[in-house]
Design an enzyme around this catalytic site. Sequence first.
Site, PDB file in Angstrom:
ATOM      1  N   HIS A 297       0.794  -1.230   0.000  1.00 63.99           N
ATOM      2  CA  HIS A 297       0.000   0.000   0.000  1.00 63.99           C
ATOM      3  C   HIS A 297       0.823   1.274   0.000  1.00 63.99           C
ATOM      4  O   HIS A 297       0.261   2.365   0.133  1.00 63.99           O
ATOM      5  CB  HIS A 297      -0.933   0.055   1.204  1.00 63.99           C
ATOM      6  CG  HIS A 297      -2.016  -0.971   1.193  1.00 63.99           C
ATOM      7  ND1 HIS A 297      -3.247  -0.761   0.618  1.00 63.99           N
ATOM      8  CD2 HIS A 297      -2.038  -2.223   1.679  1.00 63.99           C
ATOM      9  CE1 HIS A 297      -3.988  -1.846   0.767  1.00 63.99           C
ATOM     10  NE2 HIS A 297      -3.277  -2.746   1.408  1.00 63.99           N
ATOM     11  N   LYS A 481      -8.185  14.034   3.991  1.00 59.53           N
ATOM     12  CA  LYS A 481      -7.322  12.852   4.004  1.00 59.53           C
ATOM     13  C   LYS A 481      -6.311  13.043   5.117  1.00 59.53           C
ATOM     14  O   LYS A 481      -6.181  14.140   5.668  1.00 59.53           O
ATOM     15  CB  LYS A 481      -6.600  12.689   2.666  1.00 59.53           C
ATOM     16  CG  LYS A 481      -5.934  13.994   2.180  1.00 59.53           C
ATOM     17  CD  LYS A 481      -5.308  13.851   0.806  1.00 59.53           C
ATOM     18  CE  LYS A 481      -6.278  13.925  -0.344  1.00 59.53           C
ATOM     19  NZ  LYS A 481      -6.486  12.662  -1.025  1.00 59.53           N
ATOM     20  N   ARG A 482      -5.569  11.979   5.458  1.00 58.31           N
ATOM     21  CA  ARG A 482      -4.523  12.138   6.461  1.00 58.31           C
ATOM     22  C   ARG A 482      -3.551  13.241   6.026  1.00 58.31           C
ATOM     23  O   ARG A 482      -3.330  13.467   4.837  1.00 58.31           O
ATOM     24  CB  ARG A 482      -3.753  10.804   6.630  1.00 58.31           C
ATOM     25  CG  ARG A 482      -4.509   9.779   7.440  1.00 58.31           C
ATOM     26  CD  ARG A 482      -4.813  10.266   8.830  1.00 58.31           C
ATOM     27  NE  ARG A 482      -3.622  10.414   9.613  1.00 58.31           N
ATOM     28  CZ  ARG A 482      -3.299   9.672  10.665  1.00 58.31           C
ATOM     29  NH1 ARG A 482      -4.122   8.722  11.083  1.00 58.31           N
ATOM     30  NH2 ARG A 482      -2.193   9.870  11.322  1.00 58.31           N
ATOM     31  N   LYS A 487       1.070  14.499   0.349  1.00 57.05           N
ATOM     32  CA  LYS A 487      -0.302  14.794  -0.088  1.00 57.05           C
ATOM     33  C   LYS A 487      -0.508  16.286  -0.377  1.00 57.05           C
ATOM     34  O   LYS A 487      -1.497  16.685  -0.964  1.00 57.05           O
ATOM     35  CB  LYS A 487      -1.300  14.306   0.965  1.00 57.05           C
ATOM     36  CG  LYS A 487      -1.309  12.778   1.139  1.00 57.05           C
ATOM     37  CD  LYS A 487      -2.307  12.354   2.196  1.00 57.05           C
ATOM     38  CE  LYS A 487      -2.232  10.890   2.555  1.00 57.05           C
ATOM     39  NZ  LYS A 487      -2.948  10.022   1.591  1.00 57.05           N
ATOM     40  N   THR A 589      -8.388   6.568  -2.184  1.00 58.96           N
ATOM     41  CA  THR A 589      -9.739   6.006  -2.284  1.00 58.96           C
ATOM     42  C   THR A 589     -10.763   7.119  -2.058  1.00 58.96           C
ATOM     43  O   THR A 589     -11.897   7.018  -2.528  1.00 58.96           O
ATOM     44  CB  THR A 589      -9.973   4.882  -1.262  1.00 58.96           C
ATOM     45  OG1 THR A 589      -9.458   5.307  -0.001  1.00 58.96           O
ATOM     46  CG2 THR A 589      -9.293   3.599  -1.701  1.00 58.96           C
ATOM     47  N   LYS A 593     -14.548   8.164  -3.863  1.00 64.74           N
ATOM     48  CA  LYS A 593     -15.798   8.500  -3.164  1.00 64.74           C
ATOM     49  C   LYS A 593     -16.371   9.813  -3.692  1.00 64.74           C
ATOM     50  O   LYS A 593     -17.576   9.931  -3.935  1.00 64.74           O
ATOM     51  CB  LYS A 593     -15.548   8.595  -1.653  1.00 64.74           C
ATOM     52  CG  LYS A 593     -15.158   7.253  -1.039  1.00 64.74           C
ATOM     53  CD  LYS A 593     -14.443   7.374   0.313  1.00 64.74           C
ATOM     54  CE  LYS A 593     -13.739   6.061   0.624  1.00 64.74           C
ATOM     55  NZ  LYS A 593     -12.772   6.158   1.740  1.00 64.74           N
TER      56      LYS A 593
HETATM   57  C1  26V Z   1       2.387   5.299   6.594  1.00 63.51           C
HETATM   58  C2  26V Z   1       3.372   6.076   7.128  1.00 63.51           C
HETATM   59  C3  26V Z   1       3.778   5.858   8.520  1.00 63.51           C
HETATM   60  C4  26V Z   1       5.084   6.514   8.885  1.00 63.51           C
HETATM   61  C5  26V Z   1       5.248   7.887   8.295  1.00 63.51           C
HETATM   62  C6  26V Z   1       5.043   7.914   6.832  1.00 63.51           C
HETATM   63  C7  26V Z   1       3.953   7.070   6.334  1.00 63.51           C
HETATM   64  C8  26V Z   1       3.496   7.242   5.064  1.00 63.51           C
HETATM   65  C9  26V Z   1       2.505   6.469   4.552  1.00 63.51           C
HETATM   66  C10 26V Z   1       1.945   5.481   5.305  1.00 63.51           C
HETATM   67  C11 26V Z   1       0.871   4.697   4.658  1.00 63.51           C
HETATM   68  C12 26V Z   1       0.755   3.303   5.074  1.00 63.51           C
HETATM   69  C13 26V Z   1      -0.163   2.500   4.267  1.00 63.51           C
HETATM   70  C14 26V Z   1      -1.382   3.200   3.755  1.00 63.51           C
HETATM   71  O1  26V Z   1      -2.270   3.573   4.490  1.00 63.51           O
HETATM   72  N1  26V Z   1      -1.468   3.314   2.454  1.00 63.51           N
HETATM   73  C15 26V Z   1      -2.627   3.858   1.753  1.00 63.51           C
HETATM   74  O2  26V Z   1      -3.403   2.750   1.333  1.00 63.51           O
HETATM   75  C16 26V Z   1      -4.567   3.137   0.632  1.00 63.51           C
HETATM   76  C17 26V Z   1      -5.356   1.877   0.342  1.00 63.51           C
HETATM   77  O3  26V Z   1      -4.656   1.081  -0.559  1.00 63.51           O
HETATM   78  C18 26V Z   1      -4.201   3.899  -0.617  1.00 63.51           C
HETATM   79  O4  26V Z   1      -5.389   4.308  -1.261  1.00 63.51           O
HETATM   80  C19 26V Z   1      -3.337   5.106  -0.279  1.00 63.51           C
HETATM   81  O5  26V Z   1      -2.887   5.719  -1.454  1.00 63.51           O
HETATM   82  C20 26V Z   1      -2.146   4.662   0.564  1.00 63.51           C
HETATM   83  O6  26V Z   1      -1.405   5.784   1.020  1.00 63.51           O
END
Ligand code: 26V
Length: 744
Positions: A297, A481-482, A487, A589, A593
């Site tokens: 992901h 979004k987060r 982003k 996602t 929506k």
């Molecule tokens: C986690 C972290 C944690 C540490 C700091 C930086 C950082 C950056 C990104 C993440 C994302 C972790 C996984 C995640 O949530 N990915 C999201 O998954 C969605 C479903 O597949 C996707 O639509 C998003 O683009 C993706 O960011």
Amino acid sequence: MNKQRLLDKFRAISVEGKPLRQIYEEISSACMEEIRPDWGRRTRRTACYFSMEYLVGRAFYNNLMELGVLPEAEEIFAKKGFALSRFEEIEDAALGNGGLGRLAACYLDSAAARGLPLQGYGLRYRYGLFRQRFVAGEQVEEPEDWLAREDPWSVRREREKRRVTFADMTVVAVPYDMPVFGKTVNTLRLFQAEGSPEAEQISGFLYPPDDTDEGKLLRIRQEYFFSAAAIGEIVDKFIAVHGMHFERFPEFYALQLNDTHATFAVAEFLRILNRVHRVPLPEALEIARKTFHYTNHTVLAEALECWKEELVAQILPDIALILKQLHVFSLREWQKLGCTAEERQSMALLTDGYFSMANAAVYVARRVNGVAEMHTGILKEKLFRTAFKYYPNKFTNITNGVSQRRWLMLCNRELSALYDSRIGTGWRDDLGAIARIPADEAALSAFRAVKAEKKRQLREYIRKREGVTLLDDALYAAQTKRLHEYKRQFMTALAVLYLRFELKEGKREDFAPMVFLFGGKAAAGYRRAKEVIRFVNAVAELVAADEEVSQKLQVVFVQNYDVSYAEKIVAGTDVSLQVSAAGFEASGTGNMKFMMNGAVTVGTMDGANIEIAERAGGYNNYMFGVTAEEAELLRESYDPAAFAESNEKILRVVRMLTDGSLPGKPFEELYRATFTETYNSPDFYLCLYDLESYVDALLKVNADSRDEASFSRKQFENAIHSSFFSSDRAIEAYARKIWKLEQT
Ligand code: 26V
């Protein structure tokens, strides 16, 4: 399920003098009693979804809808003088951070709806994702105490609890089952850790801070805890039915790793087969390699899990040993395949004393999938390039999807009714049908009325929650979004400042009033993301106080954005802002929506945006900015300071970061990120570089919105071409391409 009996039970519930929660519990419990007897029996090949996060949102309305009793229930209680909408005050489990967790919830929903046997496994956190408030524009976190109230949608399975053993403690894993309603009733099984105060910590918090070794150990414990509880149970069930014929295991189970968070499940599976049941390790591995699959992901290096061998060995010596054995196996295999030393290094499960969980998952998984075409491309060409070279058939794409039940039928009943009136209700099970609705004048004018009503509802909701009234008769653009640098919420705020200058100069007479809505949480320890929140709030304040522009421009950052808030926002938005730096958003996602609810996208060529523009027609969306390839090249020579110096309009905007013209302290942190950063290169995500093309895209959408007829056509065409982004399509692709499941 007996619908009449359930409705009779509803009729028998009195509301007189009862607190809201009690009524909520009585209705929920009545539903649970109805489904109890035939729920959760599985005899067929089953897929199991292993995920640390499930962002399910409010269960109540969704469950009643799936049981086919929502309209009747509303009527029954309305007669008693009680509006079911009052339950909107009741909070729900936020057991996830963002996209990955919400995707898991949509997939469970779609699998049940399509009659596919998919069981979810995860953790039952005592505290979910924190609640967010702003104090003087800054984010403050508060614990999300979701279990302070009863949880009528879960059943504790006392008799099915099991032990999970660490070197220094034994923990009891107690399953709580949540039904997932649809054509079949599937189960989301969440494990709660019990036994001692230390044990309880394991299911204490979603994503505890892991910047210290202590935090990392806790995170490893969480990952192993739920993976081991699930694997233990699945293997026991298999043995009970099929005996020790483990070679047949892959015929009955497909196990999906939602990111690398459950990769310990692989090691635990090998441990049980090999150490407990004496299956030789190579054979056990062969079985695992037919059973596990892995979804990636993210491509962000800092988000790819690596665990120090020493730490794993300290609390899970057997598991560390097995991972090491896997490492040795893989090296042998790669030698035979003729990999170079460099290639072996890039795929290694263990390097410099760290386990790469992604490399382990790729090595074992039968299928590895990315979550949008572009993302899967990056996996094949970059992140897992070598693995792709030697195991090309492992890799496959399944573009994400969202559930039209929650993201259209529940959150936008008005649009759903419009579709019903045009083509009947068949589209509800086959979203593709909406593409056949002619976008004629009658449909478009009905659509405009729906959009206006959803905007009115959103305005009302925000007025109540935030005490701010959105401009009426304005174009609503949302970035929810987060918070993350990639982003680029920061870039949106810069764009607002840019537009503000233009408006003040009297240049944009024809500018339609525009509202920029932000929503989202920053990780508690992520300084820069929190600074972006403060910045956006400062821009909001500045614009609101400026009489010249406040009737043309408005910025609102809503507090505690969550699934329920999202339901309101996606339905009431005109323009979806999806502006990640190209190459970094795996899919997104939220973008889907908004599209499903008839918003146009202003976005970059990133993640699923590309597929959205393809399906809705490029002329119905507003793509801008550099491509991922261009960005990569550019970074070799890009100097943001020189770039800003050469452009007065950009310069006057970035000056505001530190010259005191915005309320609050100067934004030193953001200034540094833009000009002097050394961790990455300065302005790594190209917020300045893409700013003008972003502003152009915003001006274009603004100008287009002035022509109501043609603009609503663009919006409507987005909506009716959104069926590809249904999670029903996605889950059927998983079932067909990866899990080989049959439908009931
Ligand atoms: C986690 C972290 C944690 C540490 C700091 C930086 C950082 C950056 C990104 C993440 C994302 C972790 C996984 C995640 O949530 N990915 C999201 O998954 C969605 C479903 O597949 C996707 O639509 C998003 O683009 C993706 O960011």
